[in-house]
Write an enzyme that holds these catalytic residues in place. Structure first.
Site, PDB file in Angstrom:
ATOM      1  N   HIS A  56     -75.784 -61.155  24.190  1.00  0.00           N
ATOM      2  CA  HIS A  56     -76.643 -59.850  22.767  1.00  0.00           C
ATOM      3  C   HIS A  56     -75.671 -58.315  23.275  1.00  0.00           C
ATOM      4  CE1 HIS A  56     -80.684 -62.507  21.408  1.00  0.00           C
ATOM      5  NE2 HIS A  56     -79.347 -62.970  21.634  1.00  0.00           N
ATOM      6  N   THR A 107     -71.607 -72.847   1.192  1.00  0.00           N
ATOM      7  CA  THR A 107     -70.574 -74.245   0.654  1.00  0.00           C
ATOM      8  C   THR A 107     -70.446 -74.313   2.536  1.00  0.00           C
ATOM      9  OG1 THR A 107     -69.539 -72.728   0.073  1.00  0.00           O
ATOM     10  CG2 THR A 107     -70.721 -74.595  -1.339  1.00  0.00           C
ATOM     11  N   GLY A 108     -70.602 -72.833   3.482  1.00  0.00           N
ATOM     12  CA  GLY A 108     -69.728 -73.018   4.929  1.00  0.00           C
ATOM     13  C   GLY A 108     -70.643 -74.305   6.170  1.00  0.00           C
ATOM     14  N   ILE A 140     -77.855 -63.338   9.118  1.00  0.00           N
ATOM     15  CA  ILE A 140     -77.957 -64.752  10.373  1.00  0.00           C
ATOM     16  C   ILE A 140     -76.810 -64.398  11.047  1.00  0.00           C
ATOM     17  CG2 ILE A 140     -78.033 -66.767  10.866  1.00  0.00           C
ATOM     18  CD1 ILE A 140     -80.546 -65.824   9.681  1.00  0.00           C
ATOM     19  N   THR A 141     -75.529 -64.365  10.509  1.00  0.00           N
ATOM     20  CA  THR A 141     -74.032 -64.083  10.779  1.00  0.00           C
ATOM     21  C   THR A 141     -73.831 -63.392  12.563  1.00  0.00           C
ATOM     22  OG1 THR A 141     -73.283 -63.549   8.794  1.00  0.00           O
ATOM     23  CG2 THR A 141     -72.078 -62.914  10.657  1.00  0.00           C
ATOM     24  N   GLU A 142     -73.771 -63.456  13.215  1.00  0.00           N
ATOM     25  CA  GLU A 142     -73.300 -62.953  14.671  1.00  0.00           C
ATOM     26  C   GLU A 142     -71.807 -62.695  14.854  1.00  0.00           C
ATOM     27  OE1 GLU A 142     -74.470 -65.409  18.409  1.00  0.00           O
ATOM     28  OE2 GLU A 142     -73.715 -64.515  19.769  1.00  0.00           O
ATOM     29  N   GLU A 198     -86.158 -57.129  24.683  1.00  0.00           N
ATOM     30  CA  GLU A 198     -84.999 -56.815  25.825  1.00  0.00           C
ATOM     31  C   GLU A 198     -84.720 -55.797  26.398  1.00  0.00           C
ATOM     32  OE1 GLU A 198     -83.051 -60.217  24.311  1.00  0.00           O
ATOM     33  OE2 GLU A 198     -81.076 -58.639  23.398  1.00  0.00           O
ATOM     34  N   TYR A 234     -88.603 -69.048  19.531  1.00  0.00           N
ATOM     35  CA  TYR A 234     -89.362 -70.733  19.487  1.00  0.00           C
ATOM     36  C   TYR A 234     -90.388 -70.644  20.613  1.00  0.00           C
ATOM     37  CZ  TYR A 234     -84.688 -70.524  17.176  1.00  0.00           C
ATOM     38  OH  TYR A 234     -83.245 -70.084  16.110  1.00  0.00           O
ATOM     39  N   LYS A 278     -66.616 -70.124  -6.227  1.00  0.00           N
ATOM     40  CA  LYS A 278     -67.660 -72.388  -6.287  1.00  0.00           C
ATOM     41  C   LYS A 278     -68.478 -72.240  -7.411  1.00  0.00           C
ATOM     42  CE  LYS A 278     -64.814 -74.010  -2.734  1.00  0.00           C
ATOM     43  NZ  LYS A 278     -66.045 -74.623  -0.889  1.00  0.00           N
TER      44      LYS A 278
END
Lengths: 298, 392
Positions: A255, A17-18, A97-99, A217, A167, A43
């Protein structure tokens, strides 16, 4: 086949819901992914997009819908707790996924997950895509934030710490007519759930994957460990790229994990080891797919 | 984030890590009062800047050394007067040096032995690790290279914490006898500080054993996990923006990730990995990148505009390369942001834009229709080659 996820994978979204979670849950639904549940505390009982039931807890969502994978979009201060809730509910795969999660939180999560059957991908990652067979790869499984339409179903496995570089590689492959089995973004944080090596092992075992692109990297030794394993065990052609050749030592390059430590820990040193281990190293990020095709004999 | 030495001492005091008595001073009067308060014969005056090599540094007024040993409050006042408001140049500050706004006045102790101690987050094991050595007071990387057997490593279980046997083991390996108990207490206190303050590294070089067998942390370097600063407002408040690159500070205010470098080709990119790779590709084609700049996954028009102003604030910049892979982000919105920012800033430098992804045709059309001198590139290599050619 593919790895970790396919078109039949049932996915729940924590933090649906965010704004961020909602946007990407909707894109995944449009891509044809089976988003079967959302979880937002307090919710429960509501519907997302008039179709996907929302639950108060991950446990309820799993019990009611049979979801086996979770995508986490909750804010950084609550993300470690959200991962542990999904682990407790027994999902097979958690994609965070959260950064911006504190490193101490991830240290504890990783330690608490020892011996658990759940695999964590991320955090701070773009997620996973197993492309579908429809137009613009529609009908696949998309967990996370990658653009679906750049993919094409096929036989190249892609693993990377960086979203946009993944990507780039995927788009280069697709435009040259080569599809992907699964694309895995493992994330840019110093402590993460799944390593380059974990993914290489899975690609090696996966009959659908015929060749691999591995993007790394500066910072840490994960790419080096994967390359050394590949030299002995991987039967499939691999192309690699390492970002950060021009990064100044000691500075964090976006990063949290991308920081040059000691002398061994430079892009040049990593590239040299990759090459020694039989990986075709792309000179620039613009030719990652081309480098793979040459090595692959296509 | 880094902090000053006097702030490190505040943290040491809070967590009971023993360090010599001292006080910070911003004026010569405060320095004099601090020395009086200390009430000892052996005093040291230390310039407070975020850079190593202070002792061997030189002030722009000709005064030598950012660290001085003195023996009276009057001399403290005298020395502080030569440091405060002056610019100190050390091997780490570069030619511009750093303005000294504060000095620390501390008791100077008589050293019998110098040790090295650090705790850091080890990414390979995902655990905190203690690094200890008998070879204190020198460059630890050199020690590791020449005498690797003198570097002790102890991995700590993240959930169980530092165990008593691990402390005993380290003391034994360091050859500590009469001071083992004090050293052990320091180690426990430092570990608590490391965990509770969300540090990514604490390094004490040296830990000293004094002639009267006291153990003190003498000079410390802290790195904090930026991701965790939200839960440590008292540490976030220690941040000294005067010590940071103003362009990086401005970028952070717009949620942009910017790091200034020495080259002349500025870049503006979405995504940290691609931003690093863009710097690399500029170098590969013979150019020198002027910065790292990640505008993030969902850059707005305002962010693109702010990013433009920041990179144009670097006088070395001779050309700009924009490299955007708009996966979900609309390329046309990026293009509109670029055109608006170029107009607003009256851009006269060469600008090469490589757009790829969502709605790319419309984005390229917007650039072409702008009437501005913007070169559209076909791929990353083409873009890098074009901007390098344009500035050379």
């Amino acid at each position: 086949m593919a790895i970790l996820i396919d078109e039949s994978t049932k996915v729940l979204v924590q933090g649906i819901t965010g704004a961020f979670g909602a946007r990407h849950a909707k894109l995944s639904l449009e891509y044809g992914t089976q988003i079967v549940a959302g979880v937002t505390p307090q919710k429960g009982g509501q519907l997302f997009e008039n179709a996907v039931p929302i639950f108060d807890t991950v446990g309820d969502a799993v019990k009611e819908t049979g979801a086996t994978a979770s995508a986490i979009f909750v804010p950084p201060a609550f993300a470690a707790d959200a991962i542990l809730e999904a682990v407790d509910a027994g999902v097979d795969l958690v994609v965070c996924i959260t950064e911006g999660i504190p490193v101490m939180d991830m240290m504890r999560v990783k330690s608490m997950m020892t011996g658990s059957k759940t695999r964590l991908v991320g955090p701070n990652c773009p997620g996973l895509v197993t492309p579908g067979t429809g137009k613009d790869s529609h009908g696949g499984c998309r967990i996370g934030i990658a653009p679906g339409y750049i993919h094409k179903r096929g036989n190249v496995g892609v693993v990377s710490r960086s979203g946009t570089l993944t990507y780039e590689a995927v788009w280069q492959l697709t435009r040259l007519g080569y599809g992907q089995s699964t694309c895995v973004g493992i994330g840019g944080d110093p402590i993460n759930g799944t390593s380059h090596l974990d993914v290489l092992r899975m690609f090696n075992e996966d009959p659908e994957t015929e060749a691999i692109i591995m993007i790394g990297e500066i910072g840490g030794t994960a790419e080096v460990e994967a390359a050394r394993w590949a030299r002995e065990h991987c039967k499939k052609p691999i192309a690699g790229f390492i970002a950060g050749a021009t990064a100044p030592p000691g500075r964090r390059m976006g990063h949290a994990g991308a920081i040059v430590g000691g002398e061994e820990d430079t892009a040049q040193a990593k590239k040299a080891i990759l090459a020694e281990c039989g990986i075709a190293v792309a000179e620039t990020p613009g030719i990652m797919a081309k480098t793979l095709l040459e090595r692959w004999g296509k | 984030m880094n902090i000053h030495e006097y702030q490190a001492k505040e943290l040491f005091d809070r967590f009971s890590v023993p360090s010599p008595k001292g006080k910070v001073a911003a004026t010569t009067k405060e320095a004099f009062d601090a020395a009086k308060w200390l009430d000892v014969k052996n005093l040291v005056v230390k310039a407070q800047v975020h850079a190593g090599g202070r002792g061997k540094g030189t002030f722009k007024n000709g005064f030598k050394g950012g660290v001085h040993l003195v023996d009276s409050p009057e001399s403290v006042r005298d020395i502080a007067g030569k440091m405060l408001g002056e610019t100190l140049v050390t091997k780490q500050t570069g030619e511009t040096g750093r303005l000294v706004r504060k000095v620390m006045i501390a008791e100077s102790v008589t050293i019998k032995k110098e040790l090295y101690l650090a705790i850091l987050m080890d990414r390979a094991t995902g655990c905190p690790v203690i690094i200890a050595s008998t070879e204190g007071g020198m460059d630890i990387e050199e020690v590791a290279e020449r005498t690797p057997e003198k570097i002790l490593r102890e991995v700590i279980h993240p959930l169980a914490g530092l165990q008593a046997y691990q402390v005993r083991k380290l003391c034994h390996q360091l050859g500590l006898t009469t001071t083992a108990r004090q050293y052990g207490r320091m180690l426990h206190a430092l570990y608590k500080l490391f965990i509770e303050c969300d540090c990514s590294m604490v390094e004490i070089n040296p830990v000293v054993i004094t002639t009267d067998d006291h153990v003190y942390a003498l000079d410390a370097k802290f790195n904090f996990d930026d991701n965790a600063l939200y839960r440590h407002p008292e540490i976030a408040a220690m941040r000294d923006l005067e010590e940071e690159d103003p362009r990086e500070v401005a970028a952070a205010q717009h949620e942009l990730n910017y790091i200034g470098l020495d080259g002349n080709i500025a870049c503006l990119v979405n995504g940290a990995g691609l931003a690093m790779a863009t710097m690399d590709i500029i170098k590969h084609h013979g150019g020198e990148p002027a910065n790292f700049l990640d505008v993030g996954g969902g850059a707005s028009k305002d962010q693109v505009s702010a990013a433009f102003k920041i990179i144009l604030g670097d006088p070395n910049v001779r050309g700009i390369f924009i490299n955007i892979f708009g996966g979900i982000m609309d390329c046309n919105i990026v293009a509109e942001g670029v055109v608006a920012a170029a107009r607003e800033t009256g851009l006269s430098l060469p600008l090469v834009v490589r757009l790829e992804g969502n709605n790319v045709a419309a984005g390229k059309a917007t650039l072409a229709a702008s009437g501005l001198n913007i070169e559209s590139a076909d791929g990353m290599d083409d873009g890098a080659a074009r901007i390098v050619a344009a500035v050379s």
